[in-house]
Enzyme design. Structure first.
Site, PDB file in Angstrom:
ATOM      1  N   ASP A 222       0.821  -1.097   0.036  1.00 57.48           N
ATOM      2  CA  ASP A 222      -0.198   0.035   0.094  1.00 57.48           C
ATOM      3  C   ASP A 222       0.956   1.236   0.111  1.00 57.48           C
ATOM      4  O   ASP A 222       1.873   1.381   0.605  1.00 57.48           O
ATOM      5  CB  ASP A 222      -0.922   0.167   1.489  1.00 57.48           C
ATOM      6  CG  ASP A 222      -1.916   1.405   1.182  1.00 57.48           C
ATOM      7  OD1 ASP A 222      -2.710   1.664   0.457  1.00 57.48           O
ATOM      8  OD2 ASP A 222      -1.591   1.972   2.381  1.00 57.48           O
TER       9      ASP A 222
ATOM     10  N   GLU B 172       1.109  -0.470  -5.019  1.00 53.62           N
ATOM     11  CA  GLU B 172       0.157   0.509  -5.381  1.00 53.62           C
ATOM     12  C   GLU B 172       1.106   1.887  -5.230  1.00 53.62           C
ATOM     13  O   GLU B 172       1.343   2.578  -4.446  1.00 53.62           O
ATOM     14  CB  GLU B 172      -0.620   0.823  -4.370  1.00 53.62           C
ATOM     15  CG  GLU B 172      -2.046   1.854  -4.648  1.00 53.62           C
ATOM     16  CD  GLU B 172      -2.446   2.608  -3.333  1.00 53.62           C
ATOM     17  OE1 GLU B 172      -3.585   3.236  -3.580  1.00 53.62           O
ATOM     18  OE2 GLU B 172      -1.585   2.460  -2.469  1.00 53.62           O
TER      19      GLU B 172
END
EC number: 2.4.1.18
Length: 729
Positions: free
Chosen positions: A408, A461
């Site tokens: 993330d 990401e």
């Protein structure tokens, strides 16, 4: 007295003694062994032989729960303590009678920051030590004056089980006999100034209480009999860059709930049955879970974790989570976890100010605080912190057989000035904005993960144009397997939000992605981030009335599945949920009673089937030679036509997208090869809720040049549609 000083007693009673092992347990006195114990509230203590149960000695009360006795024995022996107080009596082992558990090699590797199974040393481990069952606790707290483990087993009294300090590594440890799986515990620490800190959850805790309770839970890592060897041996092929990879992103707390039981979310065991069957039926190849590392606040969706090593108890225990993983593999599905090494919340029981110092985080808030999320940033330049995080990645891959980690907020890790104004960040040693320590950490973690666990995948990401995210580390890349293509997602959704009459003015939003589509190994993500915070649902982003919204969405999903890049779709989008995602409620499964929603679900299932069945749609996903524009500039018609090329000998695929509600009969399309082009997908088919505009099932080429091609076919192109053809060999 037998060498136990008043100062030692004072410190034991006050809870400030940093080395109770030096005074409690067995100690030689005048050639004989003395037993000393500290049990607050005890009235009498008798030492008994651990093997025979015979009385060894009656310990004499010294003061305030401190007892001692000199035995007649000269050689060390195993014993148990029979204790009475004013209310009851019990028998227990003495934790101060046991030697260390950690070995010299463990200490060396911890000091080096290179322990690849760090979780096997630190944390709480049920084990047999020196012939006795119990639990070993170990924690890193180098600046603490004293570290204790507290729980129900010692009435949360930090004076009773003070850990042994282990040399220069800053690790403390203790073996407590007779406690095991299911025990609640925390660490109680005195900071470097001697002040008592808030009780801390175990950074390596494998289990946790149900939030809002915050204690760690002892969970054994042993005892699960894995039977997924066949899957583990073949999983690399299923996530390869030439494989059809289609990912279903899931928030476990809101995929489906049980209204008859207080609207609770499903358990890991229920998900093992229901979620895996559904995802398999829908034709996806992988499930991606939003973070399941333990987290205190439901509204963070798991992106502010406290227990990086604990599968959240919201759905069951550690062993039940493993059963879910194994069910995924038995069903033929890979499992990817969202992993959050970029930041952590400031909750008092978490990692922040852990031992009275900035242990895991940067001391300077310009480096150590995220303004976007009000969270702390890991100090990646500290070798023990980097080791903690890398070991966590390996833990999920090793202990739980997960197939990949989607990392993330990578952009926030890469740049020191991420979401910071001038003067609010500190440049790197070279004066630049790149976070060199975070880059080195990501490179090292990726290399280690792939080396230790062949067949796994890491996904970034990453929302900027940072070069080489999926490049090899030895060439300066970060070493990820895939990167989310955030630019493609933003551009194409902006285009789709336009009224079709205006789309010709924004044509480049749909074609720009091909300028960089092969610079990284991309995944095309329609994720949870696109259906929250007032953004509306994917369906709601589409223009027009009800039927037009569905038609636009069908055409868009066809465009996405035919475009280079692996696929990711957030739960609920597959049946066009109408409202924005709510993490506190189940998906609106009742919508499947409506033909348009059911048609969308059928379309996604068939898109996945087509994606697998037509090799040209995936075999050269990351190579420029796998894509060929036929008509990228049909601006006035808002049409897009391209060819997908597979490996040598693979039939090519032809894709025709019409992003207006205008039926285009008799449209001539240039093709690369003569022959019969067979229709594999029509998103406007009546079965999906489309107009059912007649489009032939196959077209023979004509020797008429078109769009720079020597051959062409003539077809009827339905309104708002994506058509996929394959050349019949």
């Amino acid at each position: 007295m037998t060498g136990l000083s008043e100062q030692d007693i004072d410190r034991l009673v006050a809870g400030t003694h940093d080395d109770p092992f030096s005074v409690l347990g067995l100690h030689e006195v005048g050639g004989k062994l003395a037993i000393r114990a500290y049990i607050p509230g005890a009235v009498s203590i008798t030492a008994r032989d651990a093997k025979t149960g015979r009385r060894i000695a009656e310990l004499n009360p010294v003061r305030d729960g401190v007892f001692e006795a000199v035995t007649r024995r000269k050689n060390r022996f195993a014993y148990r303590l029979h204790v009475t107080n004013h209310d009851s009596s019990w028998e227990t082992g003495d934790p101060y009678a046991f030697g260390p558990v950690m070995g010299d090699l463990d200490e060396h590797l911890i000091g080096e920051g290179s322990h690849r199974q760090l979780w096997r040393v630190l944390g709480a481990h049920v084990m047999t030590h020196e012939g006795v069952q119990g639990t070993h606790f170990a924690v890193w707290a180098p600046t603490a004056k004293r570290v204790s483990v507290v729980g129900d087993f010692n009435v949360w009294d930090g004076r009773r089980h003070v850990l042994r300090r282990r040399g220069a590594t800053g690790v403390w440890e203790i073996f407590i006999p007779e406690i095991g799986d299911g025990e609640r515990y925390k660490y109680e620490l005195l900071g470097p100034d001697g002040h008592l800190l808030p009780q801390k959850a175990d950074p390596f805790g494998f289990g946790a209480e149900h939030p809002p309770a915050t204690a760690s839970i002892v969970r054994s890592l042993d005892g699960f009999d894995w039977s997924d060897a066949d899957w583990m041996g073949t999983r690399a092929d299923r996530i390869a860059i030439d494989a059809p990879v289609s990912i279903y992103e899931v928030h476990l707390g809101s995929w489906k709930r049980v209204p008859e039981e207080g609207n609770r979310p499903l358990s890991y065991l229920e998900l093992a049955r229901d979620l895996t069957a559904y995802v398999k039926d829908m034709g996806f190849t992988h499930i991606e879970l939003m973070p399941i590392s333990e987290f205190p606040f439901d509204g963070s969706w798991g992106y502010q974790p406290i227990g990086l090593y604990a599968p959240t108890i919201r759905h069951g225990t550690l062993q039940e989570f493993r059963a879910f993983v194994e069910a995924c593999h038995a069903t033929g599905l890979g499992l990817i976890l969202d992993w959050v090494p970029g930041h952590f919340p400031e909750d008092q029981h978490g990692l922040g100010w852990f031992d009275g110092s900035h242990l895991y985080e940067h001391a300077d808030r310009r480096e150590g605080f995220h303004p976007d999320w009000n969270t702390l940033v890991f100090n990646y330049g500290r070798r023990e912190v980097s080791n903690y995080l890398t070991a966590n990645a390996l833990y999920w891959l090793d202990e739980h057989h997960v197939d990949g980690l989607r990392v993330d907020a990578v952009a926030s890790m890469l740049y020191r000035d991420y979401s910071r104004k001038d003067g609010e960040w500190i440049p790197n040693k070279d004066g630049g904005r790149e976070n060199l320590e975070a880059i080195a950490f990501l490179q090292s973690t990726n290399m280690t993960a792939y080396a230790e666990h062949p067949g796994c995948v890491t996904v970034a990401e990453e929302s900027t144009a940072f070069p080489g995210v999926t490049g090899m580390v030895d060439g300066g890349g970060l070493g990820f397997g895939y990167k989310w293509n955030m630019g493609w997602m933003n551009d194409t959704l902006r285009y789709m939000a336009e009224d079709p009459i205006n789309r010709k003015y924004h044509h480049g939003l749909m074609t720009f992605g091909l300028h960089y589509a092969f610079s990284e190994n991309f995944i095309l993500p329609i994720s949870h981030d696109e259906v929250v915070h007032g953004k509306g649902s994917l369906l709601d982003k589409m223009p027009g009335d009800g039927d037009q919204k569905f038609a636009n969405m069908r055409a868009y999903l066809g465009f996405m599945w035919a475009h280079p890049g692996k696929k990711l779709l957030f739960m609920g989008c597959e049946f066009a949920q109408g409202r924005e995602w709510n993490h506190n409620a189940s998906l609106d499964w009742h919508l499947l009673d409506h033909p348009l929603h059911k048609g969308m679900q059928d379309l996604v299932r068939d898109l996945n089937a087509t994606y697998r069945a037509v090799p040209a749609l995936h075999e050269r996903d990351t190579k420029a030679e796998g894509f060929d524009w036929v008509e990228g500039g049909a601006v006035e018609e808002s049409m897009f036509v391209w060819l997908r090329q597979g490996a040598e000998g693979t039939p090519p695929a032809l894709v025709v997208c019409n992003m207006t509600p205008v039926h285009r009969p008799g449209r001539r399309i240039g093709v690369s090869e003569p022959g019969r082009w067979v229709l594999r997908m029509n998103t406007d088919a009546a079965a999906y809720g489309g107009t059912g505009t007649q489009t032939a099932d196959a077209h023979m080429t004509e020797e008429v040049a078109s769009a720079g091609r020597p051959h062409s076919i003539v077809m009827d192109v339905p309104p708002l549609s994506t058509l996929i053809f394959e050349l019949e060999r």
